[in-house]
Scaffold this motif. Sequence first.
Motif, PDB file in Angstrom:
ATOM      1  N   ASP A  93     -16.116  83.472  77.916  1.00 22.94           N
ATOM      2  CA  ASP A  93     -15.894  81.938  77.611  1.00 22.94           C
ATOM      3  C   ASP A  93     -14.760  81.920  76.622  1.00 22.94           C
ATOM      4  O   ASP A  93     -13.859  80.730  76.828  1.00 22.94           O
ATOM      5  N   GLN A 119     -11.646  81.826  79.154  1.00 24.92           N
ATOM      6  CA  GLN A 119     -11.502  80.665  79.841  1.00 24.92           C
ATOM      7  C   GLN A 119     -11.107  79.601  78.766  1.00 24.92           C
ATOM      8  O   GLN A 119     -10.127  78.887  79.218  1.00 24.92           O
ATOM      9  N   TYR A 135      -7.224  80.459  78.821  1.00 25.63           N
ATOM     10  CA  TYR A 135      -6.684  80.315  80.236  1.00 25.63           C
ATOM     11  C   TYR A 135      -6.479  79.012  80.261  1.00 25.63           C
ATOM     12  O   TYR A 135      -5.413  78.225  80.928  1.00 25.63           O
ATOM     13  N   ASP A 136      -7.309  77.963  80.061  1.00 27.16           N
ATOM     14  CA  ASP A 136      -7.194  76.565  80.177  1.00 27.16           C
ATOM     15  C   ASP A 136      -5.830  75.863  79.453  1.00 27.16           C
ATOM     16  O   ASP A 136      -5.314  74.962  79.860  1.00 27.16           O
ATOM     17  N   MET A 184      -7.072  84.750  85.992  1.00 24.96           N
ATOM     18  CA  MET A 184      -8.121  85.322  85.241  1.00 24.96           C
ATOM     19  C   MET A 184      -9.046  86.138  86.430  1.00 24.96           C
ATOM     20  O   MET A 184      -9.560  85.504  86.969  1.00 24.96           O
TER      21      MET A 184
END
Length: 215
Positions: free
Chosen positions: A165, A168, A171-172, A180
Amino acid sequence: MSTSTLVHIPAGNVTVEGMLELPERAAGLVLFAHGSGSSRHSPRNNTVAGVLRQAGVGTLLMDLLTPEEDREYARRFDIGLLTQRLLDAVRWVRVQASTRNLPLGLFGASTGAAAALETAAELGGEVRAVVSRGGRPDLASEQALLRVTAPTLLLVGGHDGGVIDLNQLAYDQLNCEKDMVIIPGATHLFEEPGTLEAVAKQAAAWFVRHLSPAA
């Protein structure tokens, strides 16, 4: 055939040690930023580095902290200090005859991933690629993540719970070319059979692709 050299890198008022290994006609050089409580002797990072060299990419595994500094637990999470040490290392390789013209990549593990991304944000196009292994890229500032231009690969264990998480989230926020990859069956340290080899293979392919002159 690789050449191996123990190097001493000036970093502010201290000197940190590293192991520089260059295959013949190296396609580039990857600097390794280790995670908290680790060092250039990290068996996992050394395994990955060996696969990179087999693929024709040079490696610099270095201690981001001196042994004295590493005894202070909080220092391991001082992303600003770790980033400064990585920047010092980049400056050092840029004035060495054997490395000054090599395209640069950064490989970060754990907290070292945040330092790698902060460094990539600071140096812009001078860094060609970044790979994070079980990293904490979320510890990089939002401003830095938005500024990273180097293609970035986040590798996370499929059984690494909350770290997926956190990756993520980072990454966003990245605006660069990015990917990823979840490594099936792997926990945080990639100790399960075949999982570290999967990491090394993914990392080598990413660096070879992005450090080549055509990239």
